[in-house]
Scaffold this active site. Sequence first.
Site, short mmCIF file in Angstrom:
data_model
loop_
_atom_site.label_atom_id
_atom_site.label_comp_id
_atom_site.label_asym_id
_atom_site.label_seq_id
_atom_site.Cartn_x
_atom_site.Cartn_y
_atom_site.Cartn_z
N ASP A 109 50.15 39.88 42.69
CA ASP A 109 51.78 40.07 42.60
C ASP A 109 52.93 38.98 43.71
O ASP A 109 53.93 39.59 43.77
CB ASP A 109 52.27 41.52 42.23
N ASP A 174 50.39 37.67 33.20
CA ASP A 174 51.45 37.68 33.56
C ASP A 174 51.11 36.75 35.22
O ASP A 174 51.90 36.56 35.46
CB ASP A 174 50.82 39.73 34.65
N1 GLY Z 1 53.05 42.83 35.72
C1 GLY Z 1 52.83 43.36 35.14
C2 GLY Z 1 54.21 43.71 34.53
O1 GLY Z 1 54.38 42.71 32.82
O2 GLY Z 1 54.19 45.31 33.81
#
Ligand code: GLY
Length: 407
Positions: A109, A174
């Site tokens: 992230d 993601d």
């Molecule tokens: N990247 C985590 C979500 O979209 O919840």
Amino acid sequence: MKYLQGLIAVLILISCQPNNDNRLIEDNFRLAQAQYTNMLKVVTDPTRVPRTTKDGKLHTTGIKSWTSGFFAGSLWYLYEYTQAEKWRKEAEKWTQALEPVKFVTNNHDVGFMMYCSYGNGLRLVGNEAYQPILVQAAESLMTRFNSTVGCTESWDYRKAWDGKTEWFFPVIIDNMMNLELLFYASKATGDPKYKDAAIEHAETTMKNHYRKDFSSYHVVDYDTLSGDVLDKATCQGYTDASAWARGQAWGLYGFTMVYRETNDPKFLSFARNIADYIINHPSLPADKIPLWDFNALDPEFKPEWMIDKSKYTLRERDVSAGAIIASALYELSTYTGEDGEKYRGFADQVIESLSSPAYRAKEGENNNFILTRSVGSIPHGAEITVPLNYADYYFLEALLRKKELEG
Ligand code: GLY
């Protein structure tokens, strides 16, 4: 003569009025400024980042939460729209508090956290001190790249919902979003290694994350010795085989961005296929704000996790997915010639819905977030029908992109 003069005056007046689209953008930024001005009276410590609400109260996180960059990013978007010093100063303050994140290597992230904050800051004010910070963040992300798999690892080892299946090298859809930081680092340093990793990650994701209909799995787990796929599953969606709405949104946005960065038509055609899957989906409600999972109400899909209907109905919408989709479609519309109208028209519908009282907060309410009714994770029973800072971020970004297109 008098009639003609009157007519000319009316025509001049009409031509000076902002059109409906511009008025909608203006009105949203007026509200956004009011909400975030109030938010900044409540939160003053930039290491406690507003994320959502819990039990009706504002919930903040530390700087190492995956959502920490969105609040600073929204402040940058307020600055971009208003050009007001007040917003630049706040954006800088909330960005600079995130500097230690550049060393985060225990998840993927770092791209979200640093590129939405520092990346926007660099773009808007050209502060050169941000460059080495972003490059260090990309270096941290690169520690998770495995060339046998051809991906950066999203999460460390963990188990699936069944409590038995182990995920050794889980990659989630993601993660497409974090590639933007890698493309940036190659441009900044002249070293192609970041960009090459990003392209390989995108190619591997095209191959393994997507189904024939261009919907995406959430999680794909890999064997690090052979690069083989071990599992395809969900963590935040309805079932392993279903289309978790935010995952579809991340993929659409991610592949559109990879096309922008590479100019490779295979990524454009892939992004268009994802877009068509989304905008033609039969489960889409008339207002185009998606259910939290496109298949959540389809009896053919059976979840792997225990349903707790005391916490949700399964009919929940996910405003964050809507906002991400709108922003991505505005960009995609600029690469797709005449078909661009279709994507832009859909994005306009989403933005109109999000600007309505069904999804947008009244001034002074919603703990000062702009949008209501997003979903963090239904299977986890967490953040259900609440504001989320990333819904606000992509909404503001979509509005700026819409403004750019309006000319
Ligand atoms: N990247 C985590 C979500 O979209 O919840």
